[in-house]
Design an enzyme around this catalytic site. Structure first.
Site, PDB file in Angstrom:
ATOM      1  N   TYR A 242       0.839  -1.209   0.000  1.00  0.00           N
ATOM      2  CA  TYR A 242       0.000   0.000   0.000  1.00  0.00           C
ATOM      3  C   TYR A 242       0.874   1.261   0.000  1.00  0.00           C
ATOM      4  O   TYR A 242       0.620   2.214  -0.749  1.00  0.00           O
ATOM      5  CB  TYR A 242      -0.896  -0.050   1.238  1.00  0.00           C
ATOM      6  CG  TYR A 242      -1.905   1.063   1.378  1.00  0.00           C
ATOM      7  CD1 TYR A 242      -3.054   1.089   0.606  1.00  0.00           C
ATOM      8  CD2 TYR A 242      -1.723   2.064   2.331  1.00  0.00           C
ATOM      9  CE1 TYR A 242      -4.006   2.094   0.766  1.00  0.00           C
ATOM     10  CE2 TYR A 242      -2.661   3.064   2.507  1.00  0.00           C
ATOM     11  CZ  TYR A 242      -3.804   3.080   1.720  1.00  0.00           C
ATOM     12  OH  TYR A 242      -4.732   4.084   1.894  1.00  0.00           O
TER      13      TYR A 242
ATOM     14  N   LYS B  94       0.979   4.176  -2.797  1.00  0.00           N
ATOM     15  CA  LYS B  94       0.628   5.569  -2.474  1.00  0.00           C
ATOM     16  C   LYS B  94       1.807   6.519  -2.714  1.00  0.00           C
ATOM     17  O   LYS B  94       1.605   7.690  -3.058  1.00  0.00           O
ATOM     18  CB  LYS B  94       0.127   5.658  -1.030  1.00  0.00           C
ATOM     19  CG  LYS B  94      -1.199   4.935  -0.795  1.00  0.00           C
ATOM     20  CD  LYS B  94      -2.321   5.501  -1.661  1.00  0.00           C
ATOM     21  CE  LYS B  94      -3.689   4.954  -1.275  1.00  0.00           C
ATOM     22  NZ  LYS B  94      -4.770   5.503  -2.124  1.00  0.00           N
TER      23      LYS B  94
HETATM   24  P1  NAP Z   1     -13.529   2.564   1.238  1.00  0.00           P
HETATM   25  O1  NAP Z   1     -14.578   3.018   2.187  1.00  0.00           O
HETATM   26  O2  NAP Z   1     -13.134   1.132   1.242  1.00  0.00           O
HETATM   27  O3  NAP Z   1     -13.953   3.013  -0.244  1.00  0.00           O
HETATM   28  C1  NAP Z   1     -13.212   2.638  -1.378  1.00  0.00           C
HETATM   29  C2  NAP Z   1     -14.178   2.347  -2.494  1.00  0.00           C
HETATM   30  O4  NAP Z   1     -13.420   1.965  -3.674  1.00  0.00           O
HETATM   31  C3  NAP Z   1     -15.100   1.160  -2.163  1.00  0.00           C
HETATM   32  O5  NAP Z   1     -16.433   1.431  -2.569  1.00  0.00           O
HETATM   33  C4  NAP Z   1     -14.473   0.044  -2.994  1.00  0.00           C
HETATM   34  O6  NAP Z   1     -15.335  -1.015  -3.288  1.00  0.00           O
HETATM   35  C5  NAP Z   1     -14.049   0.816  -4.224  1.00  0.00           C
HETATM   36  N1  NAP Z   1     -13.149   0.030  -5.059  1.00  0.00           N
HETATM   37  C6  NAP Z   1     -12.246  -0.902  -4.656  1.00  0.00           C
HETATM   38  N2  NAP Z   1     -11.642  -1.459  -5.712  1.00  0.00           N
HETATM   39  C7  NAP Z   1     -12.173  -0.884  -6.813  1.00  0.00           C
HETATM   40  C8  NAP Z   1     -11.966  -1.070  -8.191  1.00  0.00           C
HETATM   41  N3  NAP Z   1     -11.071  -1.956  -8.657  1.00  0.00           N
HETATM   42  N4  NAP Z   1     -12.683  -0.317  -9.070  1.00  0.00           N
HETATM   43  C9  NAP Z   1     -13.598   0.571  -8.611  1.00  0.00           C
HETATM   44  N5  NAP Z   1     -13.834   0.799  -7.297  1.00  0.00           N
HETATM   45  C10 NAP Z   1     -13.131   0.065  -6.405  1.00  0.00           C
HETATM   46  O7  NAP Z   1     -12.172   3.371   1.478  1.00  0.00           O
HETATM   47  P2  NAP Z   1     -11.897   4.905   1.921  1.00  0.00           P
HETATM   48  O8  NAP Z   1     -11.362   4.889   3.286  1.00  0.00           O
HETATM   49  O9  NAP Z   1     -13.034   5.753   1.559  1.00  0.00           O
HETATM   50  O10 NAP Z   1     -10.647   5.213   0.967  1.00  0.00           O
HETATM   51  C11 NAP Z   1     -10.743   6.015  -0.216  1.00  0.00           C
HETATM   52  C12 NAP Z   1      -9.335   6.335  -0.683  1.00  0.00           C
HETATM   53  O11 NAP Z   1      -8.655   7.063   0.335  1.00  0.00           O
HETATM   54  C13 NAP Z   1      -8.486   5.093  -0.973  1.00  0.00           C
HETATM   55  O12 NAP Z   1      -7.634   5.349  -2.065  1.00  0.00           O
HETATM   56  C14 NAP Z   1      -7.661   4.962   0.313  1.00  0.00           C
HETATM   57  O13 NAP Z   1      -6.463   4.267   0.079  1.00  0.00           O
HETATM   58  C15 NAP Z   1      -7.436   6.426   0.632  1.00  0.00           C
HETATM   59  N6  NAP Z   1      -7.105   6.691   2.033  1.00  0.00           N
HETATM   60  C16 NAP Z   1      -8.019   6.503   3.017  1.00  0.00           C
HETATM   61  C17 NAP Z   1      -7.664   6.804   4.323  1.00  0.00           C
HETATM   62  C18 NAP Z   1      -8.638   6.672   5.475  1.00  0.00           C
HETATM   63  O14 NAP Z   1      -8.234   6.942   6.612  1.00  0.00           O
HETATM   64  N7  NAP Z   1      -9.871   6.279   5.243  1.00  0.00           N
HETATM   65  C19 NAP Z   1      -6.377   7.288   4.630  1.00  0.00           C
HETATM   66  C20 NAP Z   1      -5.477   7.445   3.581  1.00  0.00           C
HETATM   67  C21 NAP Z   1      -5.848   7.163   2.282  1.00  0.00           C
HETATM   68  P3  NAP Z   1     -15.285  -2.289  -2.264  1.00  0.00           P
HETATM   69  O15 NAP Z   1     -15.869  -1.798  -0.979  1.00  0.00           O
HETATM   70  O16 NAP Z   1     -16.118  -3.320  -2.959  1.00  0.00           O
HETATM   71  O17 NAP Z   1     -13.839  -2.692  -2.142  1.00  0.00           O
END
Ligand code: NAP
Length: 267
Positions: free
Chosen positions: A158, A162
Site C-alpha cells: 500500500y 501511495k
Molecule cells: P472505502 O470506504 O473502502 O472506499 C473505497 C471504495 O473503492 C469502495 O467502494 C471500494 O469497493 C471501491 N473500489 C475498490 N476497488 C475498486 C476497483 N477496482 N474499481 C472501482 N472501485 C473500487 O475506502 P476509503 O477509506 O473511503 O478510501 C478512499 C481512498 O482514500 C483510498 O484510495 C484509500 O487508500 C485512501 N485513504 C483513506 C484513508 C482513510 O483513513 N480512510 C487514509 C489514507 C488514504 P469495495 O468496498 O467493494 O472494495
C-alpha cells in the site's frame, strides 16, 4: 457547516470508488459545488446511495460500474460517462484497497491487487480522460494518496502504491501543464470509513477504540471527517486552485511523520 461555494457549475467530474467512505463524500461535495458527477464504483448499483444524496441536494449525478484496475473496463467507462454526462473536466482517482501484511506475508496476488487498484488504475483513468481535457484546454485531476506514502510497517504494498501516486502526480503535472491540465494529490491521515473500520475489525478492535488511539497521537486530537477531505479535493478541482499543480497536500490533523507508524491503525 459553512455554505458550500458553487465553484464547479457547468463542470463534469468523475469520482472513482464513490460508493463508499471518502469517495462518496467527495462526490457529494463536488455535486454540491455544481458539478455533474459520475459516481464510479465496482458495480453500478452500489453508487445509488451517493447519486441519491447528490440529487437530494439538487445536483446531477449518475452511477457507473467499473473495475478501475482493468484497462478495458476504464475505456468502456469513458464512453459511458461522456454519453450520459458530457465531456469530463475533473477526475478524482480515489478507489483504493488494502491487503496488509508483513513482507513475508504479502502474496504476489495481494501485491498486484494493491498496486493495480491504488496506482495503475490512476494511469488507466488519466489516459482515458486526458485526451478530452486536452482538446478543451482545461482539466483538473486529483489523486488520493495517503500518509502511508511516507512509510508504513505491514503495508509495504500500500505504501509503495501511495508513494507511486505522488510520483505519478508530479510527473503528469509537468507533462500536462502546457495543455491547461492541473494534477494534484491529497494524502489523507486517518478518516473514519469502512476501510479503516475493516482494519480495526481485522485487528480485533472496535472502530471507536481505534479512533481514540489515533486521536491521542494526532495534534488536533481527533480523527478526520470525510467532508474535511472532500473540501480540500473540491478546492484542488476548482478555479480557486488555478495555479496549484504537482502538489500533494496532506490532510491529517497535523499528524505527519510525528506520529508513530502503526499499520494496525492507518489506511
Ligand atoms: P472505502 O470506504 O473502502 O472506499 C473505497 C471504495 O473503492 C469502495 O467502494 C471500494 O469497493 C471501491 N473500489 C475498490 N476497488 C475498486 C476497483 N477496482 N474499481 C472501482 N472501485 C473500487 O475506502 P476509503 O477509506 O473511503 O478510501 C478512499 C481512498 O482514500 C483510498 O484510495 C484509500 O487508500 C485512501 N485513504 C483513506 C484513508 C482513510 O483513513 N480512510 C487514509 C489514507 C488514504 P469495495 O468496498 O467493494 O472494495
Amino acid at each position: 457547516m459553512t455554505a458550500v461555494p458553487r465553484r464547479l457549475v457547468g463542470r463534469c467530474a468523475v469520482v472513482t470508488g464513490a460508493a463508499s467512505g471518502l469517495g462518496a463524500a467527495i462526490a457529494v461535495r463536488l455535486g454540491a459545488e455544481g458539478a455533474r458527477v459520475a459516481v464510479v464504483d465496482l458495480d453500478e448499483a452500489r453508487g445509488a446511495d451517493t447519486v441519491a444524496r447528490i440529487e437530494a441536494d439538487g445536483g446531477e449525478a449518475a452511477a457507473f460500474g467499473c473495475d478501475v484496475a482493468d484497462a478495458q473496463s476504464v475505456d468502456r467507462l469513458r464512453g459511458e460517462v461522456i454519453a450520459d454526462l458530457g465531456s469530463v473536466d475533473v477526475v478524482v482517482n480515489n478507489a483504493g484497497v488494502l491487503r496488509d501484511g508483513g513482507l513475508l506475508e504479502i502474496s504476489d496476488a495481494d501485491w498486484d491487487t494493491v498496486l493495480g487498484v491504488n496506482l495503475t488504475s490512476m494511469f488507466y483513468v488519466a489516459r482515458a480522460f486526458v485526451p478530452d481535457m486536452t482538446a478543451h484546454g482545461v482539466g483538473s485531476i486529483v489523486n488520493i494518496s495517503s500518509r502511508s506514502a511516507l512509510g508504513s510497517a505491514g503495508q509495504a504494498n500500500y505504501a509503495a502504491a501511495k508513494a507511486g501516486v505522488m510520483g505519478l502526480t508530479a510527473s503528469l503535472a509537468i507533462e500536462l501543464g502546457p495543455h491547461g491540465i492541473r494534477v494534484n494529490a491529497v494524502g489523507p491521515g486517518f478518516f473514519a470509513t469502512p476501510m479503516t473500520d475493516s482494519v480495526a475489525t481485522a485487528n480485533g478492535r472496535v472502530p471507536e477504540d481505534q479512533h481514540r488511539a489515533v486521536a491521542s497521537r494526532t495534534p488536533l486530537r481527533r480523527v478526520g471527517r470525510p467532508h474535511e477531505l472532500a473540501s480540500v479535493v473540491a478546492f484542488l478541482a476548482g478555479p480557486d486552485a488555478s495555479y496549484v499543480s504537482g502538489q500533494t497536500i496532506f490532510v491529517n490533523g497535523g499528524a505527519l511523520t510525528a506520529s508513530p507508524i502503526r499499520a494496525d491503525d492507518e489506511a
